[in-house]
Design an enzyme around this catalytic site. Structure first.
Site, PDB file in Angstrom:
ATOM      1  N   PRO A 272       0.848  -1.207   0.000  1.00  0.00           N
ATOM      2  CG  PRO A 272       0.028  -1.008   2.177  1.00  0.00           C
ATOM      3  CD  PRO A 272       0.769  -1.943   1.271  1.00  0.00           C
ATOM      4  CG  ASP A 449       4.831  -1.457   2.434  1.00  0.00           C
ATOM      5  OD1 ASP A 449       3.669  -1.329   2.874  1.00  0.00           O
ATOM      6  OD2 ASP A 449       5.306  -2.559   2.087  1.00  0.00           O
ATOM      7  CG  HIS A 450       0.343   3.612   5.293  1.00  0.00           C
ATOM      8  ND1 HIS A 450       0.696   3.717   6.617  1.00  0.00           N
ATOM      9  CD2 HIS A 450      -0.406   4.708   5.037  1.00  0.00           C
ATOM     10  CE1 HIS A 450       0.180   4.805   7.140  1.00  0.00           C
ATOM     11  NE2 HIS A 450      -0.492   5.437   6.196  1.00  0.00           N
ATOM     12  NE  ARG A 451       2.853  -4.359   3.038  1.00  0.00           N
ATOM     13  CZ  ARG A 451       3.378  -5.334   2.290  1.00  0.00           C
ATOM     14  NH1 ARG A 451       2.791  -6.534   2.277  1.00  0.00           N
ATOM     15  NH2 ARG A 451       4.455  -5.124   1.581  1.00  0.00           N
TER      16      ARG A 451
END
Length: 479
Positions: A272, A449-451
């Site tokens: 994401p 990467d929003h994770r």
């Protein structure tokens, strides 16, 4: 009589880049009849990562080149045959006994690379049933007899059903073992996981198992009307490349370009992405670049550029926020914070975009970083970047400013948590010390990467990078 004894050795396409499955032969440096020595480079190949020269591991005379330049060859496939002199009398013993030809295929199967090799299977398997010596020769005849029967056999397509039946090794009420992405794939393909044979460790269903089940189902339902789903997907894929107007040029997608395309699609639809932007007054940084060039402080012949100071600024920010130097372990469902910062630099080459990286860039001084960056860029331009130089990256910079572009939303290099885009430096009106004056300004864009990286961490890394470029003396105070 024994002076002419020699044997034929086959040189197979090796895996020159960490699990790659194929390579394209770019150039042959030898031809049949040439003498080669152990360690001599015989050809150059292009993998999905780089162009690599292949040395032959033995001495002899080239007997044959199995593939022409331009051919794409699977790893583990023989590409060149060499007649090696002074071999043991093994070949002489072969004609003595008739069984020798039967033993011939054995060496072929022994010399394979891990995970790859000659694609021979069914023929060898049948041989196991021929314990009846010569009777095995007669066995093929009976196989021909049933041939007409199999033609009728497809009619009772009920047979495929049993293939799926044994799979319910999953007890009634139990949930099949599979990871979320695999479950989604099965759902998209309309496959019931309870009917899939698991081949993964501890009975876990893999993506390959789902695809295999889908293929089996498609084959079993080719006749019935229930199969339109499979054909429907087929025409769409085939229809796209068909239209060709006069003047159109088709460019085969392979090697580096093919790998880049696959990696970018995987990254864009797996991680994401979030992108943040900031405009920075880099007037002081540009002055420092000019001073370093004029003084030669970093060493004779060392190239100094704005990209060098952007790289050092990013490394300084990463040092202050090490959590951004991370990767996502899908299998373990863990975040892996890297110990060393392997800084990737996106480079455009004749073979496509590649991202070699400077190993442990965070521990290098400015002069050391300048030398490493210069070497990396020069090697990339020459097309000599090795696969090792492109693996293990942890964070990347892409310099879109060299093309006159202000900014963009860069896509993450697979396996990394962040990528910084460095835009063009332009003279713009800027409020400086209470007055509007012309200053040199650039735009930075950080995708992450929003994770792995939340908004706070991403913002801090971007803000610190900008702060160092606005006030380069922070390279000392924060370093």
């Amino acid at each position: 009589m024994t002076t002419d004894v020699h044997s034929l050795r086959e040189f197979k396409m090796p895996d020159v880049g960490e699990g790659l499955t194929e390579a394209e032969i770019l150039t042959w440096y030898v031809k049949p009849g040439d003498t080669v020595t152990d360690g001599q480079v015989v050809c150059e190949v292009e993998t999905a990562k780089a162009a690599v020269e292949l040395p032959i591991p033995f001495t002899g005379v080239v007997e044959a080149l199995h593939f022409p330049a331009g051919a794409t060859v699977d790893v583990g496939t023989s590409i060149i045959a060499v007649a090696v002199a002074g071999a043991a009398p093994a070949p002489a013993a072969a004609p003595a006994a008739a069984p020798a030809p039967a033993a011939e295929p054995e060496p072929e199967r022994r010399e394979v690379l891990v995970g790859y090799g000659p694609r021979t299977g069914s023929a060898q398997r049948r041989a196991r049933r021929t314990n009846g010596a010569g009777a095995a020769v007669a066995a093929p005849a009976p196989v021909a007899a049933p041939a007409p029967a199999p033609v009728a056999a497809p009619a009772p397509v009920a047979a495929p059903a049993p293939v799926a039946a044994p799979v319910p090794a999953v007890a009634e009420g139990e949930r099949p073992l599979a990871k979320p992405p695999v479950r989604k794939l099965a759902k998209d393909l309309g496959i019931d996981l309870r009917t899939v044979v698991p081949t993964g460790p501890n009975g876990v269903i893999t993506r390959e198992d789902v695809h295999a089940a889908a293929n089996t189902a498609a084959e079993a339902v080719v006749e019935p009307v229930a199969a339109p789903a499979a054909p429907a997907a087929e025409p769409v894929a085939v229809a796209l490349p068909v239209p060709t107007a006069a003047g159109d040029v088709r460019v085969p997608v392979k090697g580096v370009r093919k790998a880049t395309a696959q990696a970018m699609v995987a990254s864009a639809f797996t991680a994401p992405h979030v992108t943040e932007f900031v405009q920075v007054d880099v007037t002081r940084t540009m002055k420092l670049v000019r001073k370093l060039k004029e003084s030669g402080e970093l060493g004779a012949g060392v190239r100094v550029s704005p990209l060098l100071l952007v790289a050092k600024a990013l490394l300084t920010a990463v040092k202050r926020h090490p959590e951004v130097n991370a990767s996502w372990d899908e299998a373990a469902q863990e975040i892996v914070v890297r110990g060393a910062v392997n800084l990737g630099i996106a480079a455009a080459t004749p073979r496509g975009l590649i991202v070699p990286n400077i190993k442990d860039a965070g521990s290098r001084t400015l002069p050391q970083l300048a030398v490493a960056l210069g070497d990396l860029v020069e090697t990339a331009r020459q097309g000599k970047t090795s696969p090792a130089d492109m693996s293990g990256g942890s964070i990347t910079i892409t310099n879109v400013g060299v093309f006159g572009v202000d900014t963009g939303t860069p896509i993450l290099n697979p396996g990394e948590a962040a990528i910084l885009a460095f835009g063009a430096v332009r003279e713009l009106p800027w409020v400086h010390k209470g007055k509007v004056v012309p200053r040199q300004v650039t735009t930075l864009a950080l995708s992450f990467d929003h994770r792995l990286v939340d908004g706070e961490l991403g913002s801090k890394v971007l803000a610190d990078t900008a702060a160092v470029l606005e006030h380069p003396k922070r390279l000392i105070t924060w370093g």
